[in-house]
Design a protein around this motif. Structure first.
Motif, PDB file in Angstrom:
ATOM      1  N   THR A 182       0.849  -1.193   0.000  1.00 30.89           N
ATOM      2  CA  THR A 182       0.000   0.000   0.000  1.00 30.89           C
ATOM      3  C   THR A 182       0.882   1.238   0.000  1.00 30.89           C
ATOM      4  O   THR A 182       1.705   1.416   0.906  1.00 30.89           O
ATOM      5  CB  THR A 182      -0.913   0.027   1.243  1.00 30.89           C
ATOM      6  N   ALA A 183       0.739   2.082  -1.009  1.00 26.68           N
ATOM      7  CA  ALA A 183       1.460   3.352  -1.054  1.00 26.68           C
ATOM      8  C   ALA A 183       0.604   4.420  -0.375  1.00 26.68           C
ATOM      9  O   ALA A 183      -0.563   4.616  -0.734  1.00 26.68           O
ATOM     10  CB  ALA A 183       1.753   3.756  -2.492  1.00 26.68           C
ATOM     11  N   VAL A 184       1.180   5.099   0.601  1.00 26.18           N
ATOM     12  CA  VAL A 184       0.457   6.100   1.395  1.00 26.18           C
ATOM     13  C   VAL A 184       0.891   7.487   0.926  1.00 26.18           C
ATOM     14  O   VAL A 184       2.087   7.771   0.809  1.00 26.18           O
ATOM     15  CB  VAL A 184       0.732   5.901   2.899  1.00 26.18           C
ATOM     16  N   HIS A 185      -0.067   8.384   0.699  1.00 23.15           N
ATOM     17  CA  HIS A 185       0.242   9.662   0.059  1.00 23.15           C
ATOM     18  C   HIS A 185      -0.842  10.694   0.383  1.00 23.15           C
ATOM     19  O   HIS A 185      -1.825  10.401   1.065  1.00 23.15           O
ATOM     20  CB  HIS A 185       0.310   9.474  -1.453  1.00 23.15           C
ATOM     21  N   LYS A 186      -0.640  11.898  -0.153  1.00 24.15           N
ATOM     22  CA  LYS A 186      -1.656  12.959  -0.096  1.00 24.15           C
ATOM     23  C   LYS A 186      -1.718  13.637  -1.468  1.00 24.15           C
ATOM     24  O   LYS A 186      -1.704  14.861  -1.603  1.00 24.15           O
ATOM     25  CB  LYS A 186      -1.296  13.958   1.011  1.00 24.15           C
ATOM     26  N   ALA A 187      -1.800  12.787  -2.498  1.00 22.66           N
ATOM     27  CA  ALA A 187      -1.747  13.295  -3.872  1.00 22.66           C
ATOM     28  C   ALA A 187      -2.983  14.081  -4.270  1.00 22.66           C
ATOM     29  O   ALA A 187      -2.959  14.812  -5.262  1.00 22.66           O
ATOM     30  CB  ALA A 187      -1.538  12.129  -4.842  1.00 22.66           C
ATOM     31  N   ASN A 188      -4.067  13.953  -3.496  1.00 18.62           N
ATOM     32  CA  ASN A 188      -5.252  14.744  -3.823  1.00 18.62           C
ATOM     33  C   ASN A 188      -5.050  16.227  -3.526  1.00 18.62           C
ATOM     34  O   ASN A 188      -5.735  17.082  -4.090  1.00 18.62           O
ATOM     35  CB  ASN A 188      -6.464  14.214  -3.060  1.00 18.62           C
ATOM     36  N   ILE A 189      -4.100  16.548  -2.676  1.00 20.07           N
ATOM     37  CA  ILE A 189      -3.805  17.945  -2.343  1.00 20.07           C
ATOM     38  C   ILE A 189      -2.438  18.354  -2.889  1.00 20.07           C
ATOM     39  O   ILE A 189      -2.314  19.351  -3.593  1.00 20.07           O
ATOM     40  CB  ILE A 189      -3.848  18.161  -0.819  1.00 20.07           C
ATOM     41  N   MET A 190      -1.404  17.569  -2.560  1.00 21.98           N
ATOM     42  CA  MET A 190      -0.054  17.851  -3.073  1.00 21.98           C
ATOM     43  C   MET A 190       0.117  17.102  -4.385  1.00 21.98           C
ATOM     44  O   MET A 190       0.777  16.066  -4.455  1.00 21.98           O
ATOM     45  CB  MET A 190       0.994  17.466  -2.029  1.00 21.98           C
ATOM     46  N   LYS A 191      -0.504  17.634  -5.422  1.00 18.37           N
ATOM     47  CA  LYS A 191      -0.636  16.910  -6.681  1.00 18.37           C
ATOM     48  C   LYS A 191       0.700  16.702  -7.381  1.00 18.37           C
ATOM     49  O   LYS A 191       0.905  15.664  -8.039  1.00 18.37           O
ATOM     50  CB  LYS A 191      -1.612  17.642  -7.594  1.00 18.37           C
ATOM     51  N   LEU A 192       1.621  17.647  -7.264  1.00 20.35           N
ATOM     52  CA  LEU A 192       2.917  17.477  -7.907  1.00 20.35           C
ATOM     53  C   LEU A 192       3.830  16.576  -7.082  1.00 20.35           C
ATOM     54  O   LEU A 192       4.344  15.570  -7.571  1.00 20.35           O
ATOM     55  CB  LEU A 192       3.582  18.842  -8.128  1.00 20.35           C
ATOM     56  N   ALA A 193       4.024  16.907  -5.796  1.00 20.37           N
ATOM     57  CA  ALA A 193       4.982  16.163  -4.971  1.00 20.37           C
ATOM     58  C   ALA A 193       4.493  14.745  -4.678  1.00 20.37           C
ATOM     59  O   ALA A 193       5.125  13.759  -5.086  1.00 20.37           O
ATOM     60  CB  ALA A 193       5.240  16.918  -3.666  1.00 20.37           C
ATOM     61  N   ASP A 194       3.373  14.629  -3.998  1.00 17.21           N
ATOM     62  CA  ASP A 194       2.857  13.296  -3.675  1.00 17.21           C
ATOM     63  C   ASP A 194       2.325  12.584  -4.908  1.00 17.21           C
ATOM     64  O   ASP A 194       2.372  11.349  -4.992  1.00 17.21           O
ATOM     65  CB  ASP A 194       1.777  13.390  -2.602  1.00 17.21           C
ATOM     66  N   GLY A 195       1.833  13.362  -5.867  1.00 15.31           N
ATOM     67  CA  GLY A 195       1.399  12.757  -7.123  1.00 15.31           C
ATOM     68  C   GLY A 195       2.556  12.088  -7.842  1.00 15.31           C
ATOM     69  O   GLY A 195       2.407  11.003  -8.411  1.00 15.31           O
ATOM     70  N   PHE A 196       3.726  12.713  -7.788  1.00 15.45           N
ATOM     71  CA  PHE A 196       4.916  12.150  -8.419  1.00 15.45           C
ATOM     72  C   PHE A 196       5.377  10.890  -7.680  1.00 15.45           C
ATOM     73  O   PHE A 196       5.742   9.888  -8.298  1.00 15.45           O
ATOM     74  CB  PHE A 196       6.029  13.193  -8.445  1.00 15.45           C
ATOM     75  N   PHE A 197       5.348  10.934  -6.327  1.00 18.56           N
ATOM     76  CA  PHE A 197       5.707   9.757  -5.538  1.00 18.56           C
ATOM     77  C   PHE A 197       4.788   8.587  -5.884  1.00 18.56           C
ATOM     78  O   PHE A 197       5.243   7.461  -6.095  1.00 18.56           O
ATOM     79  CB  PHE A 197       5.611  10.088  -4.047  1.00 18.56           C
ATOM     80  N   LEU A 198       3.498   8.856  -5.974  1.00 17.00           N
ATOM     81  CA  LEU A 198       2.531   7.810  -6.293  1.00 17.00           C
ATOM     82  C   LEU A 198       2.760   7.269  -7.703  1.00 17.00           C
ATOM     83  O   LEU A 198       2.686   6.053  -7.938  1.00 17.00           O
ATOM     84  CB  LEU A 198       1.114   8.362  -6.153  1.00 17.00           C
ATOM     85  N   GLU A 199       3.053   8.158  -8.633  1.00 17.89           N
ATOM     86  CA  GLU A 199       3.330   7.723 -10.004  1.00 17.89           C
ATOM     87  C   GLU A 199       4.529   6.777 -10.048  1.00 17.89           C
ATOM     88  O   GLU A 199       4.508   5.745 -10.741  1.00 17.89           O
ATOM     89  CB  GLU A 199       3.594   8.948 -10.878  1.00 17.89           C
ATOM     90  N   CYS A 200       5.574   7.096  -9.277  1.00 16.55           N
ATOM     91  CA  CYS A 200       6.766   6.233  -9.228  1.00 16.55           C
ATOM     92  C   CYS A 200       6.425   4.866  -8.643  1.00 16.55           C
ATOM     93  O   CYS A 200       6.899   3.831  -9.124  1.00 16.55           O
ATOM     94  CB  CYS A 200       7.869   6.899  -8.412  1.00 16.55           C
ATOM     95  N   CYS A 201       5.602   4.853  -7.600  1.00 17.95           N
ATOM     96  CA  CYS A 201       5.198   3.580  -6.998  1.00 17.95           C
ATOM     97  C   CYS A 201       4.400   2.739  -7.987  1.00 17.95           C
ATOM     98  O   CYS A 201       4.587   1.513  -8.082  1.00 17.95           O
ATOM     99  CB  CYS A 201       4.368   3.826  -5.740  1.00 17.95           C
ATOM    100  N   ARG A 202       3.525   3.378  -8.739  1.00 17.61           N
ATOM    101  CA  ARG A 202       2.722   2.651  -9.723  1.00 17.61           C
ATOM    102  C   ARG A 202       3.601   2.058 -10.820  1.00 17.61           C
ATOM    103  O   ARG A 202       3.368   0.932 -11.291  1.00 17.61           O
ATOM    104  CB  ARG A 202       1.666   3.578 -10.325  1.00 17.61           C
ATOM    105  N   GLU A 203       4.617   2.806 -11.237  1.00 13.73           N
ATOM    106  CA  GLU A 203       5.530   2.305 -12.259  1.00 13.73           C
ATOM    107  C   GLU A 203       6.267   1.063 -11.767  1.00 13.73           C
ATOM    108  O   GLU A 203       6.379   0.062 -12.482  1.00 13.73           O
ATOM    109  CB  GLU A 203       6.536   3.389 -12.639  1.00 13.73           C
ATOM    110  N   VAL A 204       6.766   1.119 -10.546  1.00 13.09           N
ATOM    111  CA  VAL A 204       7.511  -0.006  -9.990  1.00 13.09           C
ATOM    112  C   VAL A 204       6.601  -1.206  -9.783  1.00 13.09           C
ATOM    113  O   VAL A 204       6.992  -2.361 -10.003  1.00 13.09           O
ATOM    114  CB  VAL A 204       8.197   0.401  -8.662  1.00 13.09           C
TER     115      VAL A 204
END
Length: 348
Positions: A182-204
């Protein structure tokens, strides 16, 4: 955290300095109850005749002692530490805990939160591994006052480090026979920073089709942990979220005194309690719970391939935790630190 034994072993070699069959490892007692807990480990190791020598460095915050600690850890490759005090005062601008993880590139913090027989808690059958990126995010240390009355603090997320911690989490899940990350994030608010972290997790995640992957917003994750923590297996997240959730996880299974942890890099492994509490209010009172530090030390022994000693130590600690009259105050008991250690030695 015994379940992490094979992964720890695969991630790094044993200590670099072995003389006469004895491993030399760095020891940094830390502040608060750290020196008392470090003494408990040394006492038990001596009683067990464990072939480990400690290169002990007391870090005071002065550059000379910090440099000596870094040198020791670079030389030996394996260390055991307590928690260093960190003040909120601007007069003390750096956290030695954070600084050491950055300087030595100890990029992954790993805490296993598993229900312990005999320890009362609100939930049962909790068994999850929390993996935290240790070197960037909100702890990048890039803060400034742009104009009077306006302070900016930068959160840094890089592709290389986000992918590295995601890969670490999936490798851990694979080697430990876990089913879900489970990747834990706040991409709904920090769309660039946490969105990027989530994108990297999805790629891996695409490289590990046998491991289920999900993502969860951090505030929802906290609620889910409090209500139904059994749903989680391996969680991966950035620095600040990891600090909060690892402490929440410790609370779910009985508290900071029973949770071991480890910081891992490509070349160095540094073991420390999983919940980073100094316990200043307990200093000198012989009342701190030594179980978490002893279990952390047992994991270090497994990493050093001293399986028999590690198994004996774990069995002894868990055996005492099953008996309420050996519980320290944090677990609702009346036993002292020395009561726990002396009984442990008698059983070993």
């Amino acid at each position: 955290m015994a379940a992490t034994r094979h992964f720890l072993r695969a991630a790094s070699s044993t200590s670099r300095t072995v003389y006469g069959g004895a491993h030399t490892v760095s020891l940094f007692p830390g502040d608060g109850v750290g020196p008392e807990l470090a003494s408990a480990v040394k006492d038990v190791f001596h009683h067990m005749r464990v072939p480990v020598r400690f290169d002990e460095v007391h870090i005071t915050g002065h550059d000379r002692t910090y440099e000596a600690a870094q040198k020791s850890l670079r030389n030996h490759g394996v260390g055991l530490k307590g928690i260093f005090s960190t003040s909120a005062s601007l007069a003390e601008p750096r956290s030695l805990n954070v600084q050491m993880r950055k300087d030595l590139d100890l990029f992954a913090n790993m805490v296993a939160c598993k229900s312990v027989d005999g320890v009362k808690s609100r939930h049962h059958n909790v068994d999850m591994i929390i993996i935290r990126e240790n070197t960037e995010g909100e702890y990048s240390g890039l803060e400034h006052e742009s104009v009077p009355g306006v302070v900016e603090s930068l959160k840094v997320i890089t592709a290389a480090k986000a992918r590295r911690i995601a890969k670490f989490a999936f490798e851990a899940a694979t080697r430990l026979n876990r089913r879900k990350v489970t990747a834990v994030h706040k991409a709904n608010i920090m769309k660039l920073a946490d969105g990027f972290f989530l994108e990297c997790c999805r790629e891996v995640a695409k490289d590990y089709p046998l491991i289920d992957f999900e993502d969860m917003i951090v505030d929802n994750c906290c609620m889910q942990l409090a209500s139904r923590p059994q749903q989680f297996d391996v969680l991966v997240m950035g620095n600040l979220y990891g600090n909060i959730i690892s402490n929440l996880g410790a609370g779910l299974i009985g508290g900071a005194g029973i949770v071991p942890g480890v910081n891992m890099g490509e070349e160095i492994v540094l073991f420390e309690p999983g919940a980073r509490h100094r316990g200043h209010e307990l200093t000198g009172k012989n009342s701190a719970n030594p179980a978490g530090m002893l279990l952390t030390a047992a994991n270090m022994l497994r990493h050093l391939r001293l399986d028999e000693s590690a198994g004996q130590l774990e069995m002894g600690v868990f055996g005492l935790l099953r008996e309420s009259h050996f519980h320290t105050a944090d677990l609702g008991g009346k036993a002292s630190t020395s009561d726990f250690v002396n009984e442990l030695k008698s059983r070993l």
